[in-house]
Every structure is written in C-alpha cells, then in structure tokens.
Design an enzyme around this catalytic site. Structure first.
Site, mmCIF file in Angstrom:
data_model
loop_
_atom_site.group_PDB
_atom_site.id
_atom_site.type_symbol
_atom_site.label_atom_id
_atom_site.label_comp_id
_atom_site.label_asym_id
_atom_site.label_seq_id
_atom_site.Cartn_x
_atom_site.Cartn_y
_atom_site.Cartn_z
ATOM 1 N N GLU A 260 0.837 -1.205 0.000
ATOM 2 C CA GLU A 260 0.000 0.000 0.000
ATOM 3 C C GLU A 260 0.876 1.260 0.000
ATOM 4 O OE1 GLU A 260 -2.946 -0.301 -0.635
ATOM 5 O OE2 GLU A 260 -3.734 -2.139 0.243
ATOM 6 N N HIS A 261 0.516 2.215 -0.849
ATOM 7 C CA HIS A 261 1.178 3.520 -0.959
ATOM 8 C C HIS A 261 2.587 3.428 -1.533
ATOM 9 C CE1 HIS A 261 -1.829 6.172 0.884
ATOM 10 N NE2 HIS A 261 -2.135 5.128 1.634
ATOM 11 N N ASP B 280 3.121 2.460 -4.752
ATOM 12 C CA ASP B 280 3.038 2.529 -6.212
ATOM 13 C C ASP B 280 3.651 3.816 -6.758
ATOM 14 O OD1 ASP B 280 0.896 3.793 -4.942
ATOM 15 O OD2 ASP B 280 -0.412 3.596 -6.671
ATOM 16 N N GLY C 205 -13.599 -0.260 -2.194
ATOM 17 C CA GLY C 205 -12.177 -0.408 -2.476
ATOM 18 C C GLY C 205 -11.841 -1.651 -3.273
ATOM 19 N N SER D 284 -14.567 -1.351 -8.605
ATOM 20 C CA SER D 284 -15.647 -1.496 -9.584
ATOM 21 C C SER D 284 -15.439 -0.536 -10.757
ATOM 22 C CB SER D 284 -17.003 -1.246 -8.915
ATOM 23 O OG SER D 284 -17.045 0.033 -8.313
ATOM 24 N N GLU E 74 -10.269 7.463 -16.304
ATOM 25 C CA GLU E 74 -10.528 7.925 -14.942
ATOM 26 C C GLU E 74 -9.881 9.288 -14.690
ATOM 27 O OE1 GLU E 74 -11.002 5.808 -10.615
ATOM 28 O OE2 GLU E 74 -10.987 4.688 -12.468
ATOM 29 N N ASP F 24 -5.242 -0.921 -10.331
ATOM 30 C CA ASP F 24 -6.601 -1.461 -10.423
ATOM 31 C C ASP F 24 -6.903 -1.943 -11.837
ATOM 32 O OD1 ASP F 24 -6.628 -0.578 -7.856
ATOM 33 O OD2 ASP F 24 -8.128 0.983 -8.154
ATOM 34 N N TYR G 217 -4.052 11.785 1.903
ATOM 35 C CA TYR G 217 -3.237 11.192 0.839
ATOM 36 C C TYR G 217 -2.250 12.229 0.297
ATOM 37 C CZ TYR G 217 -2.146 9.076 -3.714
ATOM 38 O OH TYR G 217 -1.493 8.564 -4.806
#
Length: 395
Positions: free
Chosen positions: A36-37, A39, A127, A130, A163, A175, A225
């Site tokens: 997590e975090h 990337d 999370g 979708s 997105e 994702d 974030y």
C-alpha cells in the site's frame, strides 16, 4: 453467483432492448494482498483479480451511429453518438465509459454502434475497484468486437486515462492492470512505474481471504493522501541530495535513510521507513504465497497494518479496532487495512474451519463498538476480463 449475474444481466438486456444479447463479458474487481502507498515510490504491489464481476451483455447494432448503455443497478440508460467528440456528463457512471470511448477515438480507431446492459456483484465504494472493471471491461469489449488490435497493456492504460480525464480521479495503474491481467490462483507482482510484472502461485489451500468492510469513509482521505505524498517527497529530496547515484527509491538502504534522518525530519523519516519496509514485504509475500507459507504471509500482513497505522498514519479508529479484535480470534493468521486508508476494508487471512465463527464474533463486536453493520466479502482469486461462452470462459 456468476451464473445468476449472467442470467440477470441478460434479462436486463432483453427488457431494455427487446432482443437477445449476442455476447457476454465479465470484468473482475481486485484485491491488493500487500503493497500500500508504494506505487508512487518505485515499489511493487501484489494485486489479484477476484470472483466478483461486472457482467456486460452486448449486441452490435445495424445503427452504427449510436452506443446505448443500460445500467441495471441504477435503472438508468445513456446514449451517445459515436461520430461526435465526447465530454463528461452529469451521470457519473457514464463518464467511465465515455472516457474509454474518448481515449480510443483519439487514437484514430473506428467504432460502430452497440447496445450494452451491465450489472455488478462488485460492491461499490468498498475499495474493490468497480470503476476499473467498468472502464477496462468496456475497453476490452470494443477491442474484441471492432478488432482494434489493442494490447492488454494498452487496455489498462486506456482505463486509467478515462478515470483521469473524464472522472477526475488521478488513480494509479494497479486497479486497471489487475482487472485486465488477472489469472486464477495467481497474484501479480507489478512495478507500477515500468509495468514490468510477474505471476506467483497463490497457494492458500486450507485458508480463506475474507474482507471486512468497515462501511466508513473519512472525509480526509484526499487531503491525508496528498499530505503523505508531500511528506514522502521531502524525504526523497533529502535522500537524493545525499546519495545522488541511487537510481530508484526502492534501492535506498535503511542505513542511507538513517544518515538522511536529520535533514528530512522525523515525519518524513517515518513515512520513508514504512515505504522501504513495505516494498521488501511485497517481495517476501510473493515468495510466501508461492511456497504456501500462510503463517509467514499472515505475519507480513500484520506488519503492514502496524506500519500503515503507526508510521504512515492512514488508518482510523474503526479499522484499527477491527484488525486488533480479528487478530485475537482462533484461526486468524493475518489482518490489515487495505487501500488508501481512513476507512474501507480490512483483508483477513483465516483458516477455513474458523471463518464463520470469526465473522460472527467480529460483526457483533464492531456493531457494539460503533453501531455499524459490517459487510463481509468472501473472495477467491480469479481470472481477468474474459468472454463467457456456453459455460466456459474465453480469455
């Protein structure tokens, strides 16, 4: 569940368009086992596609000028003309699709008319991505039906671009990549910067991955974030000023981090310490999974939650409570918050024979503490986007 989803989506198509769909496609959600975090810090992530899907029932139409969607779960329709330049609209769900179409249109590819009905078993806002399933599922459909000859990597990047441009969310690539590249019983170790990746067997016989949805989302997710990104950037700046020969953040050692501690300050030091530890945990977790070492994988999950809560400080009271209580239960090997933080799901590694009692206990404890009905998602690692034909999947 999958058969029922296909049946329901096909019926929705018949009701919306008074004809039979010609083809059925399935686009999965995803989990991230660990990573997590990292990337945006030259790190690796370890996602996998899961057995919750958006199903698309599709028919190519003689009217090559329009695409019409029917979103069964919203009971809404949307139509656009394929020859026109697209721009975002008020129907949020339509923007994911329009963004994909726009990205393909800008590349000069020709697309004709379609009728599409879709429905989902991926819980929205939990999370499990979708949105990526919707974007990449549509891109995959266009690629298949109109022979666009786009690579899988291109489809993932188109989903991400949609997105960014039509939804306004500056998401990473994990994702979309997971939805397109997922393989049953395998996790993907992905470098989000280069998109280099490799598959590892997910040997979890006798154990289940269960998600506990806290059903909370704290409003400081975006600001939190962004603040973490600033903290990390300050730390990186101090490291590179001291060690300019190092190419990637993941190549800094803990000794180097200690040497730059005074320059970066304690907050940035904590953030960077977490990231360097997490990057190494991802590699260890991939190895543990491939060797079927569930105990060690559980230990790594626990370490990640502690790091996210104490060093990166992106957890919240509800998630910390949920993880702490879960780890006290028989048969639980590991538990951690999953995702960006400040709410969402925990991911839990539990021995099969203890799953029901753990769910029952944690549901009751969480309800008593916060007055919230926790949601439960049992997931299995599954294939990426595919076409469904006559009881078999065409990948």
């Amino acid at each position: 569940m999958q058969e029922q989803l296909i049946k329901n989506t096909s019926e929705a198509f018949r009701s919306a368009f008074q004809s039979e769909p010609e083809r059925i496609f399935l686009a999965p959600g995803r989990i991230n086992i660990i990573g997590e975090h990292v990337d945006y810090s030259d790190g690796f992530v370890l996602p996998a596609a899961i057995d919750k899907h958006i199903c698309f029932a599709v028919k190519k139409t003689d009217d090559s000028g329009t695409c019409t969607f029917f979103a069964k779960d919203f009971n809404e329709s949307f139509t656009f003309k394929v020859k026109e330049k697209q721009s975002p609209v008020s129907q949020t769900w339509a923007n994911y699709l329009l963004g994909v179409f726009n990205a393909i249109q800008e590349s000069g590819k020709e697309i004709g008319g379609l009728q599409i009905a879709f429905s989902s078993t991926i819980p929205m806002g939990s999370g499990l991505s979708s949105s990526a399933a919707l974007e990449c599922g549509f891109a995959y459909i266009l690629n298949e039906i109109f022979n666009l000859n786009l690579t899988k990597k291109a489809l993932a990047l188109i989903g991400q671009k949609a997105e960014h441009t039509f939804v306004g969310v500056q998401c990473g690539i994990m994702d979309q990549f997971s939805s397109v590249f997922g393989k049953e019983h395998r996790v993907i170790m992905l470098d989000c910067h280069s998109l280099d990746h490799q598959y590892f067997e997910a040997n979890l016989d006798g154990y289940s991955l269960v998600l506990f949805d806290s059903c909370v989302k704290h409003t400081h997710l975006t600001s939190g974030y962004n603040n973490r990104r600033k903290d990390v950037d300050l730390g990186k700046k101090a490291l590179w000023e001291k060690f300019p020969a190092v190419q990637k953040f993941r190549d800094f050692s803990f000794e180097m981090l200690d040497e730059a501690r005074a320059e970066m300050g304690e907050t940035s030091y904590k953030r960077c310490f977490y990231l360097l530890k997490e990057i190494k945990r991802v590699e260890e977790a991939a190895q543990a999974l491939s060797e079927g070492n569930a105990e060690y994988l559980g230990k790594l999950l626990n370490e990640t939650h502690a790091g996210l809560s104490e060093e990166f400080e992106v957890s919240c009271e509800e998630l910390d409570f949920m993880v702490e209580k879960t780890l006290r239960q028989n048969g639980v090997l590991g538990a951690r918050m999953m995702g960006g933080g400040f709410g969402g799901c925990s991911i839990n590694l539990i021995k099969d024979e203890h799953v029901d009692e753990v769910i029952e206990t944690i549901t009751a404890l969480y309800k008593a503490a916060f007055g919230i009905e926790m949601k439960i998602y049992r997931v299995k690692i599954s294939d990426g986007i595919n076409e469904y034909k006559r009881n078999e999947l065409v990948i």
